[in-house]
Design a protein around this motif. Structure first.
Motif, PDB file in Angstrom:
ATOM      1  N   THR A 119       7.809  -8.645  -6.233  1.00  0.00           N
ATOM      2  CA  THR A 119       7.479  -7.229  -6.143  1.00  0.00           C
ATOM      3  C   THR A 119       6.951  -6.886  -4.757  1.00  0.00           C
ATOM      4  O   THR A 119       6.122  -7.604  -4.213  1.00  0.00           O
ATOM      5  CB  THR A 119       6.409  -6.860  -7.193  1.00  0.00           C
ATOM      6  N   GLN A 120       7.462  -5.801  -4.213  1.00  0.00           N
ATOM      7  CA  GLN A 120       6.933  -5.308  -2.949  1.00  0.00           C
ATOM      8  C   GLN A 120       5.992  -4.157  -3.224  1.00  0.00           C
ATOM      9  O   GLN A 120       6.302  -3.263  -4.005  1.00  0.00           O
ATOM     10  CB  GLN A 120       8.082  -4.827  -2.048  1.00  0.00           C
ATOM     11  N   PHE A 121       4.832  -4.191  -2.578  1.00  0.00           N
ATOM     12  CA  PHE A 121       3.876  -3.113  -2.801  1.00  0.00           C
ATOM     13  C   PHE A 121       3.114  -2.817  -1.527  1.00  0.00           C
ATOM     14  O   PHE A 121       3.063  -3.630  -0.608  1.00  0.00           O
ATOM     15  CB  PHE A 121       2.920  -3.477  -3.945  1.00  0.00           C
ATOM     16  N   GLU A 122       2.541  -1.616  -1.511  1.00  0.00           N
ATOM     17  CA  GLU A 122       1.775  -1.202  -0.355  1.00  0.00           C
ATOM     18  C   GLU A 122       0.304  -1.114  -0.718  1.00  0.00           C
ATOM     19  O   GLU A 122      -0.050  -0.836  -1.851  1.00  0.00           O
ATOM     20  CB  GLU A 122       2.275   0.155   0.143  1.00  0.00           C
ATOM     21  N   GLU A 169       2.176  -3.421   3.893  1.00  0.00           N
ATOM     22  CA  GLU A 169       3.156  -3.723   2.872  1.00  0.00           C
ATOM     23  C   GLU A 169       3.096  -5.214   2.551  1.00  0.00           C
ATOM     24  O   GLU A 169       3.058  -6.048   3.452  1.00  0.00           O
ATOM     25  CB  GLU A 169       4.550  -3.331   3.349  1.00  0.00           C
ATOM     26  N   THR A 198       0.719 -13.679  -2.484  1.00  0.00           N
ATOM     27  CA  THR A 198       1.372 -12.582  -1.792  1.00  0.00           C
ATOM     28  C   THR A 198       1.352 -12.808  -0.289  1.00  0.00           C
ATOM     29  O   THR A 198       0.503 -13.521   0.223  1.00  0.00           O
ATOM     30  CB  THR A 198       0.678 -11.243  -2.098  1.00  0.00           C
ATOM     31  N   GLN A 209       1.618  -6.073 -10.035  1.00  0.00           N
ATOM     32  CA  GLN A 209       2.585  -6.274 -11.114  1.00  0.00           C
ATOM     33  C   GLN A 209       2.188  -7.439 -12.024  1.00  0.00           C
ATOM     34  O   GLN A 209       2.128  -7.299 -13.230  1.00  0.00           O
ATOM     35  CB  GLN A 209       3.971  -6.540 -10.508  1.00  0.00           C
ATOM     36  N   CYS A 266      -1.264  -9.067  -6.566  1.00  0.00           N
ATOM     37  CA  CYS A 266      -0.080  -8.302  -6.927  1.00  0.00           C
ATOM     38  C   CYS A 266      -0.404  -7.364  -8.087  1.00  0.00           C
ATOM     39  O   CYS A 266      -0.961  -7.786  -9.087  1.00  0.00           O
ATOM     40  CB  CYS A 266       1.041  -9.269  -7.323  1.00  0.00           C
ATOM     41  N   LYS A 305       4.381  -8.521  -0.234  1.00  0.00           N
ATOM     42  CA  LYS A 305       5.385  -8.960  -1.183  1.00  0.00           C
ATOM     43  C   LYS A 305       4.833 -10.120  -1.996  1.00  0.00           C
ATOM     44  O   LYS A 305       4.233 -11.050  -1.446  1.00  0.00           O
ATOM     45  CB  LYS A 305       6.665  -9.382  -0.458  1.00  0.00           C
TER      46      LYS A 305
END
Ligand SMILES: [Zn+2]
Length: 76
Positions: A13-16, A5, A38, A32, A30, A7
């Motif tokens: 934005t948090q993403f995996e 995970e 990140t 996004q 990222c 960020k």
């Protein structure tokens, strides 16, 4: 392959991301804003509240290491 995970510091934005362990700490763009600022968060497995009554916990199964309840800082 374990899932990590991340960020984004730019847009929060948090993403995996599914990545090899060898690249876990490498910068991950990222999805996004395509920024590279990140940071990796703690494992989503350890943050899971499940595993109260289901035998081996997810952390143990995923990593082959000690159960997350063993290393958790006094959680309930
Ligand atoms: Zn971003």
């Amino acid at each position: 392959m374990p899932i990590y995970e991340y960020k984004c510091k730019t847009c929060d934005t948090q993403f995996e991301a599914l990545r090899p362990m060898a690249q876990a700490d490498s910068p991950t763009p990222c999805p996004q804003c395509d920024g590279e600022e990140t940071m990796r968060l703690l494992s989503v497995f350890a943050a899971s509240a499940k595993g109260a009554d289901g035998g081996a916990c997810e952390t143990s199964m995923a990593w082959g290491g000690p159960c997350c309840r063993t290393i958790a800082p006094g959680g309930g």
